[in-house]
Motif scaffolding. Structure first.
Motif, PDB file in Angstrom:
ATOM      1  N   LEU A  11     -20.322   4.400  -3.680  1.00 57.29           N
ATOM      2  CA  LEU A  11     -19.043   3.991  -3.099  1.00 57.29           C
ATOM      3  C   LEU A  11     -18.536   2.759  -3.826  1.00 57.29           C
ATOM      4  O   LEU A  11     -19.319   1.847  -4.147  1.00 57.29           O
ATOM      5  N   ARG A  24     -21.005  -2.614   2.248  1.00 59.88           N
ATOM      6  CA  ARG A  24     -20.719  -3.789   3.074  1.00 59.88           C
ATOM      7  C   ARG A  24     -21.645  -4.952   2.696  1.00 59.88           C
ATOM      8  O   ARG A  24     -21.238  -6.120   2.701  1.00 59.88           O
ATOM      9  N   GLU A  62     -21.924   3.242   2.845  1.00 61.35           N
ATOM     10  CA  GLU A  62     -21.010   2.228   3.381  1.00 61.35           C
ATOM     11  C   GLU A  62     -21.770   0.967   3.793  1.00 61.35           C
ATOM     12  O   GLU A  62     -21.253  -0.152   3.664  1.00 61.35           O
ATOM     13  N   ASP A  75     -15.351  -0.155  -3.780  1.00 66.45           N
ATOM     14  CA  ASP A  75     -14.221  -0.749  -3.058  1.00 66.45           C
ATOM     15  C   ASP A  75     -13.699  -1.921  -3.878  1.00 66.45           C
ATOM     16  O   ASP A  75     -14.452  -2.861  -4.188  1.00 66.45           O
ATOM     17  N   GLU A 127     -10.727   2.458  -1.725  1.00 68.56           N
ATOM     18  CA  GLU A 127     -12.133   2.853  -1.712  1.00 68.56           C
ATOM     19  C   GLU A 127     -12.291   4.209  -2.400  1.00 68.56           C
ATOM     20  O   GLU A 127     -11.591   5.175  -2.075  1.00 68.56           O
TER      21      GLU A 127
END
Length: 768
Positions: A382, A488, A484, A384, A428
């Motif tokens: 992922l 984070r 995720e 972002d 994202e």
């Protein structure tokens, strides 16, 4: 209501038969009374509901009322003349007027658009006219003993009946009789016309008009149908709306209507044959000329049928043309549907801005890849973009979309052909990697994002945070959730980095969820408390201020502030909790300020400062608790000044204008530059415990502490040293020129009662 109508119908039928069979003057009276009784419900309903009845049906009702009055005159004349009513007579005026009312009302009831119904009615009227000519009109033409007035009146009645029959059939065929009450009204008209035909056929061969019992039954039956229409529960005379039809369905002939037209075409020939058979030698030699009228009517009937069939032929041609057109449209629609389905499927599985796969397609391909029997190494990454909202704020959302499109093209060039690159929303992205080391594409993607990106005339510099998870038996939703968590963690770790998922992240997230759930009800359950730690003045350790510290003790044991304060910050619960702490602290500090002149220090989070009415709420708390503004110090961290010092909320400047002081907590560990102290609204510096000298021999610590103290002195900013745990530390700080300190050496944080003991120990003398 239905039982009452049934009872009325049975009773009315019995009265009709009984009064019709009665003879003499008593019979005429009974007949008239029965007529009034049978039609009474309709008459009452017409008067009571006159506003809801259409004008057309009101005229029909008025026609029946006029006919009923004419029947009363007939009965009176019958009794005066011994049962034989002369012809012409006064009742004829009423009957002719009733024809006018009935015809006018039925024309209005059919409506002006019932052209096909008018044509069909004309066909039936042309066939019935043959019967009228043979049975009624032709016999009257051979009555030489009656005068011109009587002859004209005798011919007017069958002609009026013929016109009334035509408009009634038009109403019936136009659909106005779909309502049960309307159908009963038309039934009454039909019974009346049948009785009239029988009566006039009998009268055509007599000097005076006589009434047969069958005539009385049919006339009274018409009044009974009228009364039943008045008893119908729905609004009398309302016309049923026609349902929308595909094409002009009113032009289509039903099986019943075709059978009716077939019978109508046979009436003319049958009447002609009947006339020829019944004509003998006693008739006049020119009798055959009277067959011209039936022949003309038969010709007219044929013409009308041809016109009707021509309309059906044109309708069939239109239908064929419509079918051909619809077939072409259907073929085009099918092609368009296939194209639309392709577009919809593509739109449902791809991002509309970048054209990449979306979350649904990513999950679909992950399901397909993970369901294969052969074991391969899969990974999900992922991505972002860090602080992408700054790009949107600076250049607009449209430019931000252009940046995303350019970034997607760059990422697509890095991804392997078998990998799936998707945009999950906003800034994202996700990359599903099959049988390849996940670190390699992660670092390549990170390098591509950091490279200058030219979009139009501008060059954009971006960084991104990455969350990486190795897939080992998880389902796609679980894989995305783990990625995720890693993403984070990369954000919290400072951004612009790759973090691989590890089980500790899940445990931390579960702890976060548990803590946030408990914090939502901590205030109402009474689990939160405010503890206080004094700030003392060196060297005598006299208390000059008190810091309010939040503590949380749920049912399963206390939770350290370092665990629940970040959760409250991230979830936004810090806003209501911080307001509660401020209220409690200011209320408790009022007594200490009055007795010892101390101030109260309350920590304020970035989330609280972002609230638009934060300053108003602080001033309102001071007003409710009575604490002076000069006795309140709001303590903020250096993270408030991260980035642009100009973004500092105006609330701080407004609060300082009211006398409230601002302190920077943990100075030296945050993000701000020392040059910001010239422009920031700050009154107090709090030196972090990591920079407090551990003792007299720690010269390395002394330099930084001395520099901070000198910096504060040059800016007239008093400094407070935190974390003082020994007397040696207090002596060194005093020797360096630090006047204020706090720590376990002086007093541990505790409830208000414990602070009272500290005041008694450190401030034995009241200061006023």
């Amino acid at each position: 209501m239905q039982g009452r109508r049934r009872y009325f119908a049975v009773a009315g039928a019995a009265a009709v038969v009984g009064s019709s069979l009665a003879a003499g003057q008593l019979g005429r009276v009974l007949w008239l009374v029965t007529a009034v009784a049978c039609s009474a419900p309709m008459l009452v309903r017409a008067v009571r509901d006159r506003r809801s009845i259409s004008t057309a049906w009101g005229l029909v009702a008025a026609g029946f009322v006029t006919r009923l009055l004419a029947d009363a005159v007939w009965s009176a004349e019958s009794m005066l003349h011994g049962g034989a009513v002369p012809f012409p007579s006064w009742n004829d005026f009423g009957y002719l007027l009733s024809y006018g009312l009935l015809v006018t009302g039925l024309i209005g009831a059919a409506g002006g658009r019932a052209r096909v119904a008018l044509l069909d009615a004309s066909i039936l009227v042309a066939s019935v006219a043959v019967i009228d000519w043979m049975v009624l009109i032709h016999p009257y033409l051979h009555r030489t003993e009656i005068g011109p007035l009587a002859l004209g009146l005798a011919l007017a009645y069958p002609l009026c009946d013929l016109v009334l029959f035509a408009v009634a059939v038009r109403v019936l065929l136009s659909g106005a009789a779909r309502h049960r009450a309307n159908l009963l009204l038309l039934a009454g008209v039909g019974l009346m016309l049948t009785a009239n035909t029988i009566f006039f056929a009998h009268a055509a061969n007599g000097r005076v008009r006589d009434v047969h019992w069958l005539d009385d039954v049919l006339w009274l039956g018409s009044y009974l149908a009228l009364g039943l229409a008045g008893l119908h529960p729905r609004v009398f005379g309302r016309r049923e709306p026609r349902r929308p039809q595909a094409g002009d369905e009113r032009d289509v002939l039903s099986a019943g209507r075709i059978l009716l037209f077939g019978a109508a075409t046979l009436l003319g020939p049958a009447a002609t044959v009947y006339r020829l058979v019944t004509t003998d030698g006693s008739r006049a030699p020119g009798e055959w000329r009277h067959l011209i009228v039936p022949a003309l009517l038969a010709g007219l009937l044929s013409v009308l049928l041809v016109v009707r069939l021509g309309g059906l032929a044109r309708l069939a041609q239109r239908r064929l043309a419509d079918l051909a057109t619809n077939e072409r449209r259907l073929e085009a629609a099918l092609v368009e549907r296939v194209s639309l389905e392709h577009q919809l499927r593509h739109g449902a599985l791809h991002d509309p801005v970048t054209g990449l796969a979306n979350r649904a397609l990513l999950s679909e391909r992950m399901d397909w890849a993970l369901a294969r029997p052969e074991r391969r190494h899969h990974a999900l990454l992922l991505l972002d973009v860090d602080r992408f909202t700054d790009v949107n704020d600076a250049y607009g959302i449209d430019f931000g979309d252009q940046v995303l499109v350019a970034l997607a093209a760059r990422l697509r060039a890095v991804a392997a052909p078998g990998d799936t690159l998707a945009r999950l929303g906003g800034d994202e992205f996700a990359l599903f990697v099959e049988h390849a080391p996940a670190e390699l594409p992660a670092e390549r993607l990170r390098a591509e994002v950091k490279a200058p990106l030219r979009v139009g005339a501008r060059v954009v510099h971006l960084t991104a945070s990455f969350g990486l998870v190795d897939i080992d038996g998880q389902t796609p939703p679980d894989v995305i959730a783990d990625a995720e968590l890693a993403l984070r963690a990369a954000k919290r770790g400072g951004r612009d980095r790759v973090v691989r998922y590890r089980p500790e992240l899940r445990s931390a997230r579960d702890t976060f969820t548990r803590i946030s759930a408990g914090l939502r009800h901590a205030v109402e359950r009474g689990e939160l408390a405010v503890h206080y730690q004094p700030v003392v003045e060196l060297p005598d350790a006299r208390i000059v201020a008190v810091e309010a510290l939040l503590r949380w003790t749920p049912a399963d044991g206390p939770v350290p502030p370092d665990d629940f304060i970040p959760v409250a910050e991230e979830t936004g619960l810090i806003v209501p909790i911080g307001a509660w702490v401020l209220e409690q602290a200011c209320r408790a500090a009022g007594t200490w300020h009055e007795r010892f002149g101390t101030s109260i220090t309350v920590n304020v989070s970035v989330r609280q400062l972002a609230e638009p009415h934060f300053a108003d709420e602080v001033l309102a708390v001071l007003d409710r608790t009575g604490l002076p503004a000069a006795a309140l110090v709001l303590e903020i961290t250096e993270s408030v000044f991260a980035g642009d010092a100009d973004a500092l909320p105006d609330a701080l400047a407004r609060l300082r204008g009211h006398g409230i002081r601002i302190a920077i907590d943990d100075f030296g560990t945050g993000y701000s530059s020392l040059s910001y102290l010239n422009q920031l609204p700050v009154d107090i510096l709090k030196i972090d415990r990591s920079f407090v000298p551990s003792g007299p021999g720690s010269d390395g610590d002394h330099a930084f502490t001395r520099a901070v103290l000198q910096l504060g002195s040059s800016r007239s900013l008093p400094a407070i040293a935190e974390g003082i745990e020994t007397a040696e530390q207090a002596e060194v700080l005093h020797a360096l020129g630090c006047r204020l300190a706090q720590g376990y050496h002086f007093a541990k944080p505790g409830p208000a009662s414990q602070l009272e003991a500290a005041f008694a120990r450190l401030n034995p003398v009241r200061t006023g």
